[in-house]
Scaffold this motif. Structure first.
Motif, short mmCIF file in Angstrom:
data_model
loop_
_atom_site.label_atom_id
_atom_site.label_comp_id
_atom_site.label_asym_id
_atom_site.label_seq_id
_atom_site.Cartn_x
_atom_site.Cartn_y
_atom_site.Cartn_z
N MET A 184 -30.12 38.66 -14.01
CA MET A 184 -30.77 39.96 -14.17
C MET A 184 -31.34 40.53 -12.86
N LEU A 185 -31.77 39.66 -11.97
CA LEU A 185 -32.41 40.13 -10.74
C LEU A 185 -31.47 40.18 -9.55
N VAL A 186 -30.40 39.37 -9.58
CA VAL A 186 -29.50 39.29 -8.43
C VAL A 186 -28.14 39.91 -8.72
N PHE A 187 -27.49 39.46 -9.80
CA PHE A 187 -26.12 39.89 -10.07
C PHE A 187 -26.02 41.26 -10.74
N THR A 232 -23.49 44.11 -9.40
CA THR A 232 -22.18 44.21 -10.06
C THR A 232 -22.24 45.01 -11.35
N GLY A 233 -23.44 45.34 -11.80
CA GLY A 233 -23.58 46.05 -13.07
C GLY A 233 -23.91 45.08 -14.19
N LEU A 234 -24.57 45.56 -15.22
CA LEU A 234 -25.00 44.72 -16.33
C LEU A 234 -23.85 44.37 -17.28
N LYS A 235 -22.89 45.26 -17.43
CA LYS A 235 -21.84 45.08 -18.43
C LYS A 235 -21.08 43.75 -18.30
N LEU A 292 -25.05 33.59 -23.41
CA LEU A 292 -25.27 32.65 -22.31
C LEU A 292 -26.20 33.20 -21.23
N HIS A 293 -26.13 34.49 -20.98
CA HIS A 293 -26.92 35.09 -19.91
C HIS A 293 -28.23 35.70 -20.37
N LEU A 294 -28.34 36.00 -21.66
CA LEU A 294 -29.53 36.74 -22.11
C LEU A 294 -30.19 36.15 -23.35
N ILE A 295 -29.50 36.18 -24.48
CA ILE A 295 -30.14 35.85 -25.75
C ILE A 295 -30.62 34.41 -25.80
N GLY A 345 -33.96 30.83 -1.91
CA GLY A 345 -34.30 31.81 -2.92
C GLY A 345 -34.23 31.25 -4.33
N VAL A 346 -33.14 30.53 -4.61
CA VAL A 346 -32.97 29.96 -5.96
C VAL A 346 -33.97 28.85 -6.22
N PHE A 347 -34.20 27.99 -5.23
CA PHE A 347 -35.18 26.91 -5.41
C PHE A 347 -36.59 27.49 -5.63
N GLY A 348 -36.91 28.52 -4.87
CA GLY A 348 -38.21 29.15 -5.03
C GLY A 348 -38.36 29.78 -6.40
N MET A 349 -37.30 30.44 -6.86
CA MET A 349 -37.33 31.04 -8.19
C MET A 349 -37.47 29.97 -9.26
#
Length: 218
Positions: free
Chosen positions: A101-104, A108-111, A121-124, A193-197
């Motif tokens: 949600m914050l990077v991709f 690239t768009g949400l769709k 897998l990505h949201l629910i 960035g990923v480790f910090g997140m």
């Protein structure tokens, strides 16, 4: 009374997480993936999204045992070791959610991120996992040492991704840089960035679980 309600909600949410993963796996092994994960069969397992959700689904399925036991016996203490494992899985899928949600999605768009079974897998499923663990799962307070365990899946995948993408490379049978973490050769910035997140999410989820789930059920 409150324990019974939260346990039932935990059961429903954990069952949903496990069911959504089964549905997604069936999709990969039959028609193939969709959106940004258009692969088939075991190729889907290269993605941290799939690995983290599979880990979460297994933990949710195990949690159902404690949910049912609590319903039949009027209460069941979740072992500390399993609470730590489920915490680790929850952090893993939360990393999936927030990276998407914050990077991709902004680039690239949400769709593509929520197309087909990707929405599970990505949201629910990640949202359900976070809500369930912070509000309904168990009454065992997690020690600060649990944060170290929560980093294991992220660190392990980072090592695997580094080996397959940078050391081996796609030309020699490795992976393409499908997450673009080595864009411009700056893999180390992506890693930081990923480790910090991941560490930030682990800290917040642990605090939320100890204050809310343990506060409600303890």
């Amino acid at each position: 009374m409150l324990q019974g309600i939260t346990n039932c909600l935990s059961l429903i949410y954990n069952l949903a997480i496990a069911a959504f993963m089964v549905k997604s796996l069936v999709g990969f092994f039959t028609v193939g993936g969709s959106g940004n994960m258009q692969v088939k069969k075991k190729r889907a397992l290269v993605f941290f999204t799939v690995q983290s959700n599979l880990f979460m689904a297994v933990c949710s399925a195990v949690m159902l045992f404690f949910n049912v036991t609590a319903l039949l016996r009027g209460g069941a203490q979740v072992p500390y070791w399993f609470e730590t494992v489920k915490f680790t899985a929850t952090v893993a899928v939360s990393v999936t959610l927030f990276v998407v949600m914050l990077v991709f999605a902004p680039t690239t768009g949400l769709k593509p991120m929520i197309d087909g079974d990707n929405i599970f897998l990505h949201l629910i499923s990640p949202v359900l996992a976070i809500v369930t663990f912070m509000l309904f799962d168990g009454s065992v307070r997690l020690a600060p040492s649990a944060l170290a365990f929560a980093m294991i899946p992220v660190f392990a995948y980072a090592v695997l991704y580094f080996i397959m993408v940078i050391i081996v490379g796609e030309e020699k049978g490795g992976w393409s840089d499908f997450y673009y973490f080595n864009k411009g050769g700056k893999w180390y910035l992506s890693a930081l960035g990923v480790f910090g997140m991941a560490l930030t999410l682990a800290f917040l989820i642990r605090v939320g679980h100890n204050a809310l789930a343990c506060g409600l059920l303890g």
